[in-house]
Design a protein around this motif. Structure first.
Motif, PDB file in Angstrom:
ATOM      1  N   GLN A   3      11.309  67.337  -0.565  1.00  0.00           N
ATOM      2  CA  GLN A   3      12.576  66.643  -0.773  1.00  0.00           C
ATOM      3  C   GLN A   3      13.257  67.168  -2.026  1.00  0.00           C
ATOM      4  O   GLN A   3      12.612  67.637  -2.961  1.00  0.00           O
ATOM      5  CB  GLN A   3      12.332  65.145  -0.952  1.00  0.00           C
ATOM      6  CG  GLN A   3      12.030  64.416   0.316  1.00  0.00           C
ATOM      7  CD  GLN A   3      12.021  62.919   0.064  1.00  0.00           C
ATOM      8  OE1 GLN A   3      11.533  62.456  -0.947  1.00  0.00           O
ATOM      9  NE2 GLN A   3      12.592  62.179   1.004  1.00  0.00           N
ATOM     10  N   PHE A   4      14.577  67.040  -2.045  1.00  0.00           N
ATOM     11  CA  PHE A   4      15.327  67.373  -3.242  1.00  0.00           C
ATOM     12  C   PHE A   4      15.009  66.358  -4.321  1.00  0.00           C
ATOM     13  O   PHE A   4      14.852  65.170  -4.048  1.00  0.00           O
ATOM     14  CB  PHE A   4      16.835  67.366  -2.972  1.00  0.00           C
ATOM     15  CG  PHE A   4      17.264  68.446  -2.013  1.00  0.00           C
ATOM     16  CD1 PHE A   4      17.232  69.770  -2.395  1.00  0.00           C
ATOM     17  CD2 PHE A   4      17.699  68.120  -0.739  1.00  0.00           C
ATOM     18  CE1 PHE A   4      17.628  70.763  -1.526  1.00  0.00           C
ATOM     19  CE2 PHE A   4      18.095  69.101   0.131  1.00  0.00           C
ATOM     20  CZ  PHE A   4      18.058  70.438  -0.255  1.00  0.00           C
ATOM     21  N   VAL A   5      14.941  66.823  -5.559  1.00  0.00           N
ATOM     22  CA  VAL A   5      14.651  65.968  -6.702  1.00  0.00           C
ATOM     23  C   VAL A   5      15.851  65.992  -7.633  1.00  0.00           C
ATOM     24  O   VAL A   5      16.355  67.068  -7.975  1.00  0.00           O
ATOM     25  CB  VAL A   5      13.387  66.459  -7.450  1.00  0.00           C
ATOM     26  CG1 VAL A   5      13.136  65.628  -8.694  1.00  0.00           C
ATOM     27  CG2 VAL A   5      12.185  66.461  -6.519  1.00  0.00           C
TER      28      VAL A   5
END
Length: 143
Positions: A3-5
């Motif tokens: 996932q994007f952080v």
């Protein structure tokens, strides 16, 4: 894929900038970016005026030019800009570029030969930003 952080840190922003620079160096002629800073200080070390930018290939890229209220109207800004342009010419630059906001220094730069090439309207909401250039060498007409 992960996932994007979310990361809005300066360290992360610099890492992305470094990755883009690394990619760019592989695809165009290498030209050293050199910082260019000039300042005027009082006898006590107080900053009275300053210029910051960089030279890169044919270009002087102007980031900031500031003169304290007490010195405005005394040609300090003009002298700072002229000195920066002179240094840029000695480094082989042929043009200068900058951006300025609608309430900042557009008339100042126009009086010194800079032309608006593009206007970003509605910036950030109701104002505008001007992107300006100037040929530093009379033999260079590429701007």
């Amino acid at each position: 894929m992960s996932q994007f952080v979310f990361d809005d840190s300066n360290t992360f922003a610099q890492a992305v900038k470094d990755k883009i620079a690394e990619f760019n160096w592989q695809h165009w002629e290498v030209s050293e970016r050199l910082p260019l800073g000039l300042k005027l200080q009082s006898e006590t070390g107080e900053l009275l005026a300053g210029f910051s930018g960089r030279t890169f290939g044919n270009w002087l890229m102007i980031d900031n030019l500031w003169v304290s209220e007490s010195l405005r109207g005394q040609q300090i800004g003009h002298k700072l800009l002229a000195e920066a342009e002179s240094i840029a010419l000695s480094r082989g630059c042929k043009c200068a570029m900058l951006d300025t906001l609608d309430f900042q220094a557009k008339p100042f730069y126009e009086a010194r030969g800079y032309d608006v090439k593009w206007t970003q309207l509605a910036y950030p909401e109701t104002g505008c930003k001007y992107f300006m250039v100037k040929a530093l060498s009379s033999s260079y007409l590429g701007v």
